[in-house]
Motif scaffolding. Structure first.
Motif, mmCIF file in Angstrom:
data_model
loop_
_atom_site.group_PDB
_atom_site.id
_atom_site.type_symbol
_atom_site.label_atom_id
_atom_site.label_comp_id
_atom_site.label_asym_id
_atom_site.label_seq_id
_atom_site.Cartn_x
_atom_site.Cartn_y
_atom_site.Cartn_z
ATOM 1 N N THR A 55 74.796 45.438 -3.786
ATOM 2 C CA THR A 55 74.270 46.103 -4.985
ATOM 3 C C THR A 55 73.730 45.129 -6.029
ATOM 4 O O THR A 55 73.211 45.548 -7.056
ATOM 5 N N GLY A 56 73.843 43.830 -5.768
ATOM 6 C CA GLY A 56 73.358 42.835 -6.715
ATOM 7 C C GLY A 56 71.846 42.839 -6.819
ATOM 8 O O GLY A 56 71.141 43.232 -5.887
ATOM 9 N N LEU A 57 71.333 42.355 -7.939
ATOM 10 C CA LEU A 57 69.905 42.420 -8.226
ATOM 11 C C LEU A 57 69.200 41.077 -8.085
ATOM 12 O O LEU A 57 68.033 40.956 -8.422
ATOM 13 N N VAL A 58 69.917 40.057 -7.591
ATOM 14 C CA VAL A 58 69.306 38.730 -7.510
ATOM 15 C C VAL A 58 69.306 38.172 -6.087
ATOM 16 O O VAL A 58 69.086 36.990 -5.880
ATOM 17 N N GLY A 59 69.566 39.006 -5.098
ATOM 18 C CA GLY A 59 69.474 38.578 -3.707
ATOM 19 C C GLY A 59 70.649 37.768 -3.198
ATOM 20 O O GLY A 59 70.550 37.128 -2.144
ATOM 21 N N SER A 60 71.777 37.811 -3.882
ATOM 22 C CA SER A 60 72.914 36.970 -3.494
ATOM 23 C C SER A 60 73.609 37.444 -2.221
ATOM 24 O O SER A 60 74.436 36.724 -1.665
ATOM 25 N N ALA A 61 73.306 38.646 -1.736
ATOM 26 C CA ALA A 61 73.909 39.146 -0.494
ATOM 27 C C ALA A 61 73.053 38.837 0.722
ATOM 28 O O ALA A 61 73.373 39.246 1.835
ATOM 29 N N LEU A 62 71.954 38.095 0.520
ATOM 30 C CA LEU A 62 71.022 37.798 1.603
ATOM 31 C C LEU A 62 71.217 36.373 2.118
ATOM 32 O O LEU A 62 71.491 35.456 1.347
ATOM 33 N N GLY A 63 71.091 36.198 3.424
ATOM 34 C CA GLY A 63 71.214 34.875 4.013
ATOM 35 C C GLY A 63 70.430 34.784 5.309
ATOM 36 O O GLY A 63 70.210 35.790 5.979
ATOM 37 N N LYS A 64 70.042 33.582 5.685
ATOM 38 C CA LYS A 64 69.153 33.433 6.851
ATOM 39 C C LYS A 64 69.891 33.242 8.165
ATOM 40 O O LYS A 64 69.318 33.391 9.231
ATOM 41 N N ASP A 65 71.188 32.919 8.113
ATOM 42 C CA ASP A 65 71.919 32.665 9.355
ATOM 43 C C ASP A 65 72.968 33.747 9.616
ATOM 44 O O ASP A 65 72.657 34.778 10.174
ATOM 45 N N ILE A 66 74.207 33.517 9.192
ATOM 46 C CA ILE A 66 75.271 34.491 9.430
ATOM 47 C C ILE A 66 75.599 35.222 8.128
ATOM 48 O O ILE A 66 75.903 34.595 7.115
ATOM 49 N N VAL A 67 75.515 36.541 8.154
ATOM 50 C CA VAL A 67 75.956 37.361 7.025
ATOM 51 C C VAL A 67 77.302 37.984 7.398
ATOM 52 O O VAL A 67 77.442 38.591 8.461
ATOM 53 N N LEU A 68 78.284 37.808 6.509
ATOM 54 C CA LEU A 68 79.612 38.390 6.709
ATOM 55 C C LEU A 68 79.716 39.688 5.925
ATOM 56 O O LEU A 68 79.761 39.670 4.701
ATOM 57 N N ASP A 69 79.720 40.806 6.591
ATOM 58 C CA ASP A 69 79.958 42.090 5.937
ATOM 59 C C ASP A 69 81.471 42.256 5.835
ATOM 60 O O ASP A 69 82.163 42.446 6.825
#
Length: 368
Positions: A72-86
């Motif tokens: 829900t953040g507005l600055v892209g901090s939940a995005l990553g190019k390799d491994i995303v941990l949900d």
């Protein structure tokens, strides 16, 4: 390392779900911001041990890991190019006396429901409401409309457990080794450079470390750069028995801004501004000619504060609300401010790609 290879190798290391199909990667390439970044793999850890194994694998192979809460953040901090941990499955909750222990994947709505049964609440209340997660709130040092009363997450974070980049689990403030390293950073000449404001989510908040019991605060606002948050112990508060919300209208924004310092001296639990772009979207009857409004809330000495504010403001009081359901309705209007503002952008204007909050000392507001 190719996408397929990362996914296959991770699947052999951990028991949790690992996705690397194109549809899943596209889904996790966006969040509430205007940015887009497609990850290689999405992992759904269920236990702390899953996170440890994934981070150790990533460190050995020089692969980035990005923890993600609700996005829900507005600055892209939940995005990553390799491994995303949900982190959604790291979601245990334990309510104690004056505190709550919660996993990083716990949604605030879940936490609110548990606490409300005991007459308690979490102080910080971001505008996204029940849809953000504990880990995200810690990562961004979230606050909300009642920060005047309760402060930000950093003021309510009693303990935090993280996994470092080496895959080592540590708990702050209990971990003496890390605590000593942090202490060396908290020199007076460094702390004095920080601005004297009530809300600050910029950089590592070493200015908030005043004793050995404060070392966990450096994690608040660190955006996952110091480790992946597993769980936290957060201070809770008694839900106020009575609350009063006063809506004050002004013809000009400057009039409202000039009133704020005097209103703050009355010690309200919240003071929020809505400008004309927001006011015109509020679906309720509002007098004509209103250029902006202040929302001022009190949760103690209601009769006295109602009289005091009349002699403090230059604006016009258009509503005094004491019914909890109606108070929530009006705060929902304020929480929708970003949505209302974006609706006000014309077709000829450009959608902003950078959406950030700014903090200004109350006394300097008229100088803006």
């Amino acid at each position: 390392m190719r996408v397929y290879e990362i996914g296959k190798r991770l699947s052999k290391i951990v028991d949790c779900r690992i996705l690397w199909d194109n549809e899943s990667r596209s889904l996790y390439s966006v969040d509430a911001s205007s940015y887009s970044l497609k990850p290689s793999v999405i992992a759904f850890p269920k236990e702390e041990s899953d996170v440890i194994k994934i981070i150790r694998f990533a460190t050995r192979n020089r692969i980035q890991v990005t923890p993600r809460g609700a996005g829900t953040g507005l600055v892209g901090s939940a995005l990553g190019k390799d491994i995303v941990l949900d982190m959604r499955y790291i979601n245990k909750i334990r309510v104690g006396h004056g505190y709550v222990e919660a996993g990083s994947g716990v949604f605030k709505g879940q936490l609110d429901a548990k606490l409300e049964k005991r007459g308690r609440c979490l102080g910080p209340d971001p505008s996204i409401g029940p849809f953000c997660t504990v880990g995200g709130m810690i990562g961004t040092n979230a606050s909300g409309i009642h920060s005047l009363r309760y402060g930000s997450i950093i003021d309510n974070l009693l303990e935090v457990r993280i996994i470092t980049s080496s895959g080592k689990p540590i708990t702050l403030p209990a971990h003496n080794g890390i605590s000593k390293k942090i202490l060396k950073l908290t020199k007076p000449e460094v702390r004095n450079r920080f601005p004297n404001v009530s809300k600050n989510s910029c950089g590592y908040r070493i200015d908030k470390i005043n004793s050995k019991n404060d070392f966990q605060k450096i994690i608040a606002g660190s955006e996952g750069t110091l480790g992946v948050v597993i769980s936290a112990k957060l201070r809770t508060f008694r839900i106020p028995r009575n609350t009063m919300l006063i809506i004050i209208s002004y013809k000009k924004l400057m009039q409202a801004v000039l009133d704020v310092p005097s209103i703050i001296e009355l010690k309200p639990s919240a003071v929020e501004l809505t400008d004309k772009n927001i006011v015109r979207h509020i679906k309720t009857k509002i007098p004509e000619g209103v250029g902006c409004m202040l929302f001022v809330e009190f949760d103690d000495n209601l009769a006295r504060n109602k009289e005091s504010i009349r002699g403090t403001i230059s604006g016009r009081i258009i509503k005094i609300i004491t019914h909890p359901r109606m108070i929530k309705k009006w705060w929902d209007f304020r929480s929708s401010a970003l949505s209302y503002s974006l609706r006000s952008i014309s077709k000829k204007e450009t959608m902003p790609t950078l959406i950030e909050d700014a903090t200004v000392a109350v006394g300097k507001l008229p100088d803006l």
